[in-house]
Design an enzyme around this catalytic site. Sequence first.
Site, short mmCIF file in Angstrom:
data_model
loop_
_atom_site.label_atom_id
_atom_site.label_comp_id
_atom_site.label_asym_id
_atom_site.label_seq_id
_atom_site.Cartn_x
_atom_site.Cartn_y
_atom_site.Cartn_z
N ALA A 77 22.85 143.97 36.70
CA ALA A 77 22.68 144.22 38.43
C ALA A 77 22.47 143.08 39.17
CB ALA A 77 21.23 145.25 38.28
N GLY A 120 22.25 145.40 33.48
CA GLY A 120 23.13 146.49 33.80
C GLY A 120 24.37 146.67 33.57
N GLU A 123 24.28 148.24 30.05
CA GLU A 123 24.09 149.78 30.46
C GLU A 123 25.36 150.38 31.07
OE1 GLU A 123 20.32 148.12 32.48
OE2 GLU A 123 19.59 150.10 31.44
N GLU A 143 16.37 142.09 30.89
CA GLU A 143 15.33 142.71 32.04
C GLU A 143 14.02 142.19 31.86
OE1 GLU A 143 17.79 144.65 30.72
OE2 GLU A 143 18.84 145.99 32.33
C1 HXC Z 1 23.27 137.97 40.83
C2 HXC Z 1 24.33 136.40 39.26
C3 HXC Z 1 23.92 137.21 38.22
C4 HXC Z 1 23.25 138.49 38.44
C5 HXC Z 1 25.23 135.52 37.62
N1 HXC Z 1 25.09 135.54 38.86
N2 HXC Z 1 24.41 136.75 37.05
N3 HXC Z 1 24.10 136.85 40.59
N4 HXC Z 1 23.00 138.67 39.66
N5 HXC Z 1 22.73 139.44 37.57
C6 HXC Z 1 25.77 134.30 39.51
C7 HXC Z 1 24.77 133.29 39.67
O1 HXC Z 1 23.60 133.20 40.42
C8 HXC Z 1 25.87 132.07 39.96
O2 HXC Z 1 26.07 132.31 41.38
C9 HXC Z 1 27.28 132.77 39.48
O3 HXC Z 1 26.94 134.08 39.08
C10 HXC Z 1 27.71 131.99 38.25
O4 HXC Z 1 26.41 131.91 37.02
P1 HXC Z 1 25.83 130.90 36.76
O5 HXC Z 1 24.33 131.20 36.25
O6 HXC Z 1 26.07 129.68 37.27
O7 HXC Z 1 26.50 130.82 35.11
P2 HXC Z 1 26.12 130.35 33.82
O8 HXC Z 1 25.21 129.07 33.92
O9 HXC Z 1 27.30 130.11 32.78
O10 HXC Z 1 25.24 131.47 33.29
C11 HXC Z 1 25.56 132.67 32.94
C12 HXC Z 1 24.60 133.69 32.70
C13 HXC Z 1 23.53 133.54 33.74
C14 HXC Z 1 24.13 133.15 31.29
C15 HXC Z 1 25.26 135.12 32.50
O11 HXC Z 1 24.30 133.59 35.04
C16 HXC Z 1 22.53 134.73 33.73
O12 HXC Z 1 21.69 134.62 33.19
N6 HXC Z 1 22.74 135.67 34.66
C17 HXC Z 1 21.76 136.96 34.86
C18 HXC Z 1 21.92 137.78 33.50
C19 HXC Z 1 20.58 138.76 33.73
O13 HXC Z 1 19.45 138.51 33.86
N7 HXC Z 1 21.18 140.12 34.02
C20 HXC Z 1 20.02 141.11 34.03
C21 HXC Z 1 19.93 141.20 35.56
S1 HXC Z 1 18.59 142.44 35.62
P3 HXC Z 1 26.04 130.98 42.27
O14 HXC Z 1 26.09 131.45 43.68
O15 HXC Z 1 24.66 130.21 41.85
O16 HXC Z 1 27.15 130.21 41.91
C22 HXC Z 1 19.57 144.10 35.50
C23 HXC Z 1 18.71 145.03 35.61
C24 HXC Z 1 19.52 146.27 35.11
O17 HXC Z 1 20.69 144.09 34.94
C25 HXC Z 1 18.63 147.75 35.30
C26 HXC Z 1 18.99 148.59 36.11
C27 HXC Z 1 20.53 148.52 36.51
#
Ligand code: HXC
Length: 269
Positions: A77, A120, A123, A143
């Site tokens: 998400a 998400g 999921e 999460e």
């Molecule tokens: C918003 C995101 C994002 C996310 C990546 N990006 N994941 N933006 N929400 N979930 C964006 C980054 O901010 C970045 O934007 C661009 O995508 C590229 O990501 P990087 O982090 O620069 O890439 P990298 O270093 O290769 O790392 C990849 C990654 C990391 C390991 C996947 O992006 C990451 O950890 N993302 C978050 C994963 C996560 O925690 N997901 C769960 C979310 S909570 P910019 O603008 O900086 O270039 C969730 C809740 C679900 O899902 C519950 C109900 C639905």
Amino acid sequence: MTTQPIIRVELPAAAPSAAAPVAGVALVTIHRPEVLNALDRSTMRSLAETLETLDADPACRAIVITGAGERAFAAGADIRAMVDMSREDHLADDPLAAWDRVAAIGTPTIAAVRGYCLGGGFELALACHMVVAADDAVLGLPEVGLGIMPGAGGTQRLTRIVGPARATELILTGRRMDAREADRLGLVSRLVPAADLLDAALALAAAVAAMPTQAVRAALGAIAAASRLPLDQGVALERRLFADLFDTPDQAEGMRAFLERREPRWSDR
Ligand code: HXC
């Protein structure tokens, strides 16, 4: 300048050289590659609406869902969109309902997963009927490390597939697993080299789309019931759905075609 839709639908060809689309198959792509296809509210709403429209179209008999680019199916998400949200925001206008709408689709759905499939995004894949994973897929539920927890079915669907011991470890640590481990745990229908992902997912979709629709939908309904009903009730449901199929033209056609040593001609095509 025209803006490109976040959710794109194609009727894909079986191979780049083939002119005709794969019969009965739609390819749906989540298109936010600049944020690794992070799922914000409008993306998920648009995805759910698109899938519901395809589900209502009798010409669509299987749906492949994938993420744009090579780096991610969906990295979760959208954290930027969630950071300032409150409990009331969630209770007033349930943004997670879109995942339930995906899970309720009656047409077979196949998640074609490569790269990051997190939170998400994972999921969403779990809400699909099948997952075809590339060998570069990275799956996990991070999460808890963000101060929240899986909220779009992850605690329920992952636990039902891999059991509480493994689900608890994965959810409480947020550990990412590779495609091989996901395959070993029973999360994946097919594991393929990354370069073959879309072809493999489309081939699986084509094989399902070639089957008689009512039998496919009845079988899917029974399989879905296996994770929510006690065994005796699930078996009773199966028996009723099985009997119902003897009221369909495809039962007579499928069995006659076998006996006459010919290909069946299903009633809806
Ligand atoms: C918003 C995101 C994002 C996310 C990546 N990006 N994941 N933006 N929400 N979930 C964006 C980054 O901010 C970045 O934007 C661009 O995508 C590229 O990501 P990087 O982090 O620069 O890439 P990298 O270093 O290769 O790392 C990849 C990654 C990391 C390991 C996947 O992006 C990451 O950890 N993302 C978050 C994963 C996560 O925690 N997901 C769960 C979310 S909570 P910019 O603008 O900086 O270039 C969730 C809740 C679900 O899902 C519950 C109900 C639905």
